[in-house]
Structures are given as structure tokens and as C-alpha cells.
Design a protein around this motif. Structure first.
Motif, PDB file in Angstrom:
ATOM      1  N   CYS A 107       6.241   4.389  12.202  1.00 35.69           N
ATOM      2  CA  CYS A 107       4.845   3.950  12.252  1.00 35.69           C
ATOM      3  C   CYS A 107       4.117   4.559  13.457  1.00 35.69           C
ATOM      4  CB  CYS A 107       4.767   2.427  12.303  1.00 35.69           C
ATOM      5  SG  CYS A 107       5.276   1.646  10.751  1.00 35.69           S
ATOM      6  N   GLY A 112      -1.523   5.054  10.615  1.00 35.47           N
ATOM      7  CA  GLY A 112      -2.023   4.625   9.312  1.00 35.47           C
ATOM      8  C   GLY A 112      -0.959   3.958   8.462  1.00 35.47           C
ATOM      9  N   PHE A 114       1.486   0.894   8.217  1.00 33.86           N
ATOM     10  CA  PHE A 114       1.668  -0.432   8.799  1.00 33.86           C
ATOM     11  C   PHE A 114       2.676  -1.189   7.952  1.00 33.86           C
ATOM     12  CE2 PHE A 114      -2.577   1.050   9.648  1.00 33.86           C
ATOM     13  CZ  PHE A 114      -2.677   0.894  11.017  1.00 33.86           C
ATOM     14  N   THR A 135      -0.277  -7.421  12.657  1.00 32.58           N
ATOM     15  CA  THR A 135      -0.433  -6.230  11.820  1.00 32.58           C
ATOM     16  C   THR A 135      -1.878  -6.113  11.345  1.00 32.58           C
ATOM     17  OG1 THR A 135       1.872  -6.388  11.122  1.00 32.58           O
ATOM     18  CG2 THR A 135       0.414  -5.022   9.769  1.00 32.58           C
ATOM     19  N   GLU A 138      -3.920  -4.703  14.083  1.00 35.09           N
ATOM     20  CA  GLU A 138      -3.654  -3.269  14.232  1.00 35.09           C
ATOM     21  C   GLU A 138      -4.384  -2.467  13.152  1.00 35.09           C
ATOM     22  OE1 GLU A 138       0.576  -2.681  14.185  1.00 35.09           O
ATOM     23  OE2 GLU A 138       0.885  -4.025  15.894  1.00 35.09           O
ATOM     24  N   VAL A 139      -4.377  -2.962  11.933  1.00 36.03           N
ATOM     25  CA  VAL A 139      -5.077  -2.281  10.831  1.00 36.03           C
ATOM     26  C   VAL A 139      -6.576  -2.263  11.115  1.00 36.03           C
ATOM     27  CG1 VAL A 139      -5.674  -2.434   8.378  1.00 36.03           C
ATOM     28  CG2 VAL A 139      -3.300  -2.782   9.108  1.00 36.03           C
ATOM     29  N   CYS A 143      -8.796   1.076  11.494  1.00 38.82           N
ATOM     30  CA  CYS A 143      -9.927   1.373  10.600  1.00 38.82           C
ATOM     31  C   CYS A 143     -11.242   1.497  11.357  1.00 38.82           C
ATOM     32  CB  CYS A 143     -10.037   0.284   9.535  1.00 38.82           C
ATOM     33  SG  CYS A 143      -8.689   0.335   8.336  1.00 38.82           S
ATOM     34  N   ARG A 152      -6.294   9.514  10.834  1.00 39.22           N
ATOM     35  CA  ARG A 152      -6.807   8.725   9.718  1.00 39.22           C
ATOM     36  C   ARG A 152      -6.924   9.601   8.503  1.00 39.22           C
ATOM     37  NH1 ARG A 152     -11.972   5.332  10.660  1.00 39.22           N
ATOM     38  NH2 ARG A 152     -11.596   4.922   8.481  1.00 39.22           N
TER      39      ARG A 152
END
Length: 154
Positions: A107, A112, A114, A135, A138-139, A143, A152
Motif C-alpha cells: 500500500c 491509491g 487501501f 482507512t 486515509e482515502v 482523494c 492518483r
């Protein structure tokens, strides 16, 4: 007060542990002059898979007898139910920590990607919720970050 207990294998019981449902969810037992308690007990596991081959009455008797011995319960249950869940709890085999470390490294190397699940931080619901929240954060950060090559997808 608490959520339940686990039984070490050295105790040589088929009972793995018990959750005190009525303390976690007080609405599951009726109010009344006599205080009632609700429990969910777990038997079997990787060290005793053959218990699933027993009749329901024998499984219930084993759970009831061992729970009574551990907790000092003298009364018979008002209601009891047996559910069979083969392979219900994840078993982290030897080398699992290395696999998780490798996944975490993947990861880090591949922005990108996760991962979330009980195989990462433990099967307990609070651990899963905490890990899922981390998580999700983090996402969201990923984004919201400006797009740069290799960080990305386009």
C-alpha cells in the motif's frame, strides 16, 4: 461490569468465551422484579472442531454446564439456542504478521490501494471499526490531494 471473558486453553474447557449480552445491550432482557441475564457463549474453534458434530442438546448442555461452573450460575436458562458457525473466527496462522507487513508495504508503494478488514488488526468489532475509520480518513485525504503522476489514477 465488562463485556465478557475468554477461557485460556490450559483450562481444558470446550468453552472459548462468553459475551455478556445483557450488559452490552440492556434492552435484550426485560425489566422486572427478577434480574435476568443474557449470554452468548462460544465453543469449539480450531482446537475443538468436532463439537459441531454433536447433537444440539449436547452442545447446549456443555455450554450451560461450563458457563455455570465458570460464573457460579445455579439456575437453568429460560431460553437457549444453538447456532453452528464452522470457521467463524479467523485464525491468524504462523507468518500472519509478515503477510500483513507485506500488504502494508504494498500500500505504501502503490498509492491509491487501501485495505480494511478483520485480517489486519483483529477480529473484534471495535478493532474493525477503528481500522475502518482510519482507512476512510486515509482515502479521504488521498482523494482530496492534488493529482500528481503515480499518486492518483487519472
Amino acid at each position: 461490569a465488562g463485556f465478557g471473558f475468554l477461557v485460556p486453553r490450559r483450562e481444558r474447557l470446550r468453552l472459548l468465551g462468553t459475551v455478556w449480552n445483557s450488559l452490552l445491550f440492556p434492552e435484550r432482557t426485560p425489566d422486572g422484579p427478577e434480574k435476568l441475564a443474557a449470554f452468548t457463549s462460544f465453543l469449539g474453534g480450531a482446537t475443538d472442531p468436532d463439537i459441531c458434530n454433536l447433537e444440539e442438546a449436547e452442545i447446549a448442555r456443555t455450554a450451560r454446564t461450563e458457563l455455570a461452573a465458570v460464573m457460579g450460575i445455579g439456575d437453568s436458562p429460560i431460553v437457549e439456542r444453538v447456532s453452528r458457525w464452522e470457521r467463524a473466527l479467523p485464525q491468524y496462522n504462523l507468518g500472519h504478521a509478515r503477510i500483513v507487513a507485506d500488504l502494508e508495504e504494498l500500500c505504501r508503494k502503490r498509492p491509491g490501494i487501501f485495505l480494511a478488514g478483520n485480517y489486519l488488526t483483529g477480529p473484534a468489532l471495535p478493532a474493525c471499526v477503528e481500522q475502518a475509520n482510519r482507512t476512510a480518513e486515509e482515502v479521504a485525504r488521498f482523494c482530496a490531494a492534488p493529482s500528481t503522476p503515480n499518486t492518483r489514477p487519472s
